[in-house]
Write a protein that holds these residues in place. Structure first.
Motif, PDB file in Angstrom:
ATOM      1  N   VAL A   1      27.381  42.100  45.667  1.00 28.77           N
ATOM      2  CA  VAL A   1      28.423  41.152  45.547  1.00 28.77           C
ATOM      3  C   VAL A   1      28.765  40.733  44.127  1.00 28.77           C
ATOM      4  CG1 VAL A   1      28.483  38.532  46.293  1.00 28.77           C
ATOM      5  CG2 VAL A   1      27.209  40.080  47.601  1.00 28.77           C
ATOM      6  N   VAL A   2      30.275  40.696  44.010  1.00 31.85           N
ATOM      7  CA  VAL A   2      30.615  40.279  42.816  1.00 31.85           C
ATOM      8  C   VAL A   2      31.100  38.597  42.938  1.00 31.85           C
ATOM      9  CG1 VAL A   2      32.509  40.467  40.954  1.00 31.85           C
ATOM     10  CG2 VAL A   2      31.735  42.692  42.322  1.00 31.85           C
ATOM     11  N   LEU A   3      30.418  37.922  42.193  1.00 34.79           N
ATOM     12  CA  LEU A   3      30.682  36.480  42.368  1.00 34.79           C
ATOM     13  C   LEU A   3      31.569  35.912  41.164  1.00 34.79           C
ATOM     14  CD1 LEU A   3      30.210  33.914  44.146  1.00 34.79           C
ATOM     15  CD2 LEU A   3      27.920  33.575  42.678  1.00 34.79           C
ATOM     16  N   ASP A   4      32.798  35.375  41.297  1.00 33.04           N
ATOM     17  CA  ASP A   4      33.518  35.068  40.510  1.00 33.04           C
ATOM     18  C   ASP A   4      33.850  33.595  40.244  1.00 33.04           C
ATOM     19  OD1 ASP A   4      35.403  35.343  38.335  1.00 33.04           O
ATOM     20  OD2 ASP A   4      36.964  35.718  39.554  1.00 33.04           O
TER      21      ASP A   4
ATOM     22  N   GLY B   1      35.529  34.661  45.294  1.00 29.95           N
ATOM     23  CA  GLY B   1      35.775  33.452  44.390  1.00 29.95           C
ATOM     24  C   GLY B   1      34.530  32.593  44.924  1.00 29.95           C
ATOM     25  N   ALA B   2      34.050  31.843  43.977  1.00 29.66           N
ATOM     26  CA  ALA B   2      32.872  30.982  44.185  1.00 29.66           C
ATOM     27  C   ALA B   2      33.429  29.708  45.044  1.00 29.66           C
ATOM     28  CB  ALA B   2      32.170  30.655  42.957  1.00 29.66           C
ATOM     29  N   THR B   3      32.906  29.462  46.104  1.00 30.97           N
ATOM     30  CA  THR B   3      33.350  28.352  46.903  1.00 30.97           C
ATOM     31  C   THR B   3      32.310  28.082  47.674  1.00 30.97           C
ATOM     32  OG1 THR B   3      34.598  29.705  48.558  1.00 30.97           O
ATOM     33  CG2 THR B   3      35.818  28.524  47.174  1.00 30.97           C
TER      34      THR B   3
ATOM     35  N   VAL C   1      38.137  43.199  47.297  1.00 31.07           N
ATOM     36  CA  VAL C   1      38.378  41.783  46.841  1.00 31.07           C
ATOM     37  C   VAL C   1      38.662  41.084  47.985  1.00 31.07           C
ATOM     38  CG1 VAL C   1      39.716  40.532  45.264  1.00 31.07           C
ATOM     39  CG2 VAL C   1      39.081  42.896  44.787  1.00 31.07           C
ATOM     40  N   VAL C   2      37.982  40.038  48.293  1.00 28.11           N
ATOM     41  CA  VAL C   2      38.202  38.870  49.206  1.00 28.11           C
ATOM     42  C   VAL C   2      38.802  37.758  48.647  1.00 28.11           C
ATOM     43  CG1 VAL C   2      37.174  37.242  50.818  1.00 28.11           C
ATOM     44  CG2 VAL C   2      36.172  39.709  50.792  1.00 28.11           C
ATOM     45  N   GLY C   3      38.282  37.460  47.191  1.00 32.10           N
ATOM     46  CA  GLY C   3      38.744  36.389  46.343  1.00 32.10           C
ATOM     47  C   GLY C   3      38.722  36.453  45.105  1.00 32.10           C
ATOM     48  N   GLN C   4      39.030  35.672  44.197  1.00 36.20           N
ATOM     49  CA  GLN C   4      39.116  35.597  43.062  1.00 36.20           C
ATOM     50  C   GLN C   4      38.698  34.139  42.486  1.00 36.20           C
ATOM     51  OE1 GLN C   4      42.777  38.010  41.337  1.00 36.20           O
ATOM     52  NE2 GLN C   4      42.006  36.798  39.483  1.00 36.20           N
TER      53      GLN C   4
ATOM     54  N   GLY D   1      33.120  34.680  35.305  1.00 43.46           N
ATOM     55  CA  GLY D   1      34.005  33.314  35.196  1.00 43.46           C
ATOM     56  C   GLY D   1      33.404  32.368  33.987  1.00 43.46           C
ATOM     57  N   GLY D   2      34.080  32.961  32.769  1.00 43.40           N
ATOM     58  CA  GLY D   2      33.824  32.076  31.608  1.00 43.40           C
ATOM     59  C   GLY D   2      32.460  32.757  30.648  1.00 43.40           C
TER      60      GLY D   2
END
Ligand SMILES: Cc1cc2nc3c(=O)[nH]c(=O)nc-3n(C[C@H](O)[C@H](O)[C@H](O)COP(=O)(O)O)c2cc1C
Length: 449
Positions: free
Chosen positions: A258-261, A239-241, A168-171, A308-309
């Motif tokens: 890749v898990v993209l949140d 986390g999506a940025t 996990v790099v980010g959420q 994400g939703g």
């Protein structure tokens, strides 16, 4: 504490004019901040409207496309994750997985229920910032083990017990932020698993201590592969940025998936300002991720799991049509298990909220017994019933997605494509990179990342 109900009360005199800038919710939040002197922490995901899958529609088949017959023609749903390097990739029956949610944020029985429901439907569930519990491992046929900056509960034995590893790099709810677990949820068991003192607020790191960038991450991934005999798929969650670049770097570092949140993703406890103001919606992030994978020749080689939703089979089908291989759910899974259930309304009101509004998952007072470490509250929750509800919900979403795919003439959910979609708004058309309905116009088509 939620202020939603207050904000929805109609004004007594219709001639009273509410400011759109200083509406009642804003006024209440200023007053709360002035009283308490600290930001609001809450669970759930972003509450304000941003472009989402509801802004897309499918173009069902008619004269120029043939639909498939619902009762006689197959529409397959399976997905394999980890085909790039892993000796034992994950074969899932449906492309809907359960997202990482920590034991600590959730009760032991709630984690067990997630495992039961996912297993019944042939899909995976994921640990979280708190390590692996025996109940969860025991009830999850396919369990993904998260490696987080906090490293709570991390050990090589559990790495080997897992079926895949997720770094996990980010959420999506807090890209750039670390974990949070407030003291009242740090029970003896949680404290022991995380090696923390009981009852004291915990704020964990936002950066991994043993690597600082993609080059070191590559070494870390190598180490994880050695520990697990090159068998387990290794996923990287972001986390999506700056998605285009993050996905490319994850591929370079050696990820299998890749898990993209997206920014609407759920959280157990984060500052409201973070939830509402950081990151981009998943609708905007998926096309960036797909473009990045395509340019590297890795689309469908490195699987893309998005979250994400996600709430319905329509959301699932739209995410897959934009190019994702699978989706993941958090908040919706909690709701399916009984979070915010109307029959608990009185109990929610007793703690200052209401059914449908409860978001104080950080508080540990959950009347549904899901987001708590209080033994009495947790005992209200039946993991077998919770598991059945999760399975029913996953089944329903899969059937819905299949219905939409068949209407588009597709014999596998993965055959859905952007060409099957149009957008209802210019914003959604630009973000999702599909035409505005009734036109062939994709705003900014020749642009940008
Ligand atoms: C109660 C709860 C606990 C969570 N704990 C973690 C966690 O430990 N690690 C993590 O990577 N994400 C965590 N998340 C985020 C989820 O993994 C996922 O990214 C998010 O819930 C997806 O969005 P959705 O809730 O809209 O489905 C948590 C989310 C919730 C709701």
């Amino acid at each position: 504490m939620a202020t939603v109900e207050h904000a929805q009360t109609p004004p007594r005199d219709p001639a009273l004019r509410e400011s759109s800038l200083f509406d009642r919710r804003t006024i209440a939040e200023i007053q709360r901040a002035a009283r308490e002197g600290i930001y609001d922490i809450r669970g759930f995901g972003a509450k304000r409207p941003v472009p989402h899958f509801d802004d897309l529609l499918f173009l069902g088949a008619s004269m120029s496309r043939y639909p498939l017959e619902g009762y006689r023609e197959r529409c397959d749903t399976d997905v394999t994750i980890g085909t790039r390097f892993a000796g034992k990739p994950l074969h899932l029956t449906i492309p809907i997985t359960i997202a990482g949610m920590s034991f600590g944020a959730l009760s032991g029985p709630a984690k067990e229920a997630l495992g039961r429901g996912a297993t019944e439907m042939g899909t995976s569930t994921t640990t979280g910032d708190g390590g692996m519990t025996p109940e969860e491992r025991g009830h999850s046929e396919t369990l993904i083990y998260q490696l987080l900056p906090s490293r709570y509960g991390m050990n090589p034995d559990d790495l080997r017990r897992a079926d895949a590893i997720e770094i996990v790099v980010g959420q999506g709810a807090k890209p750039g932020g670390g974990g949070m677990l407030l003291g009242h949820k740090i029970s003896d068991r949680v404290a022991q698993m995380r090696d923390l003192p009981k009852g004291i607020d915990q704020r964990s790191a936002c950066r991994h201590p043993d690597w600082t960038g993609p080059d070191d991450l590559e070494i870390k991934i190598h180490e994880l592969r050695e520990i697990t005999d090159w068998e387990k798929p290794i996923l990287i969650k972001v986390g999506a940025t700056r998605t285009y670049f993050d996905v490319a770097l994850a591929v370079k570092a050696g990820a299998d998936a890749v898990v993209l949140d997206g920014m609407q993703g759920g959280t157990a406890a984060t500052q409201d300002v973070f939830i509402e103001h950081v990151g981009i919606p998943i609708l905007a992030a998926i096309p960036q991720a797909v473009a990045s994978l395509q340019e590297l020749g890795m689309h469908r080689q490195v699987q893309l799991i998005v979250s994400g939703g996600i709430r319905s089979g329509a959301d699932v089908a739209k995410a897959l049509a934009l190019g994702a291989d699978a989706v993941s759910i958090g908040t919706a899974a909690l709701i399916a298990m009984g979070d915010n259930a109307p029959e608990l309304d009185e109990s929610y009101r007793a703690i200052g909220s209401a059914a449908g509004f409860y978001d104080d998952w950080q508080a540990g007072l959950d009347p549904a017994g899901i987001s708590t470490q209080d033994d009495e509250l947790a005992a209200r929750f039946d993991p077998e019933l919770g598991g059945r509800r999760i399975a029913n919900y996953l089944r329903t979403m899969t059937l819905e997605a299949q219905t939409l795919a068949r209407a588009c003439g597709k014999s596998h959910l993965h055959n859905l494509e952007p060409e099957d979609l149009v957008a209802l708004t210019v914003e959604a058309a630009a973000m999702a990179r599909v035409p505005l309905a009734g036109t062939s116009w994709i705003p900014g088509r020749n642009g940008d990342l």
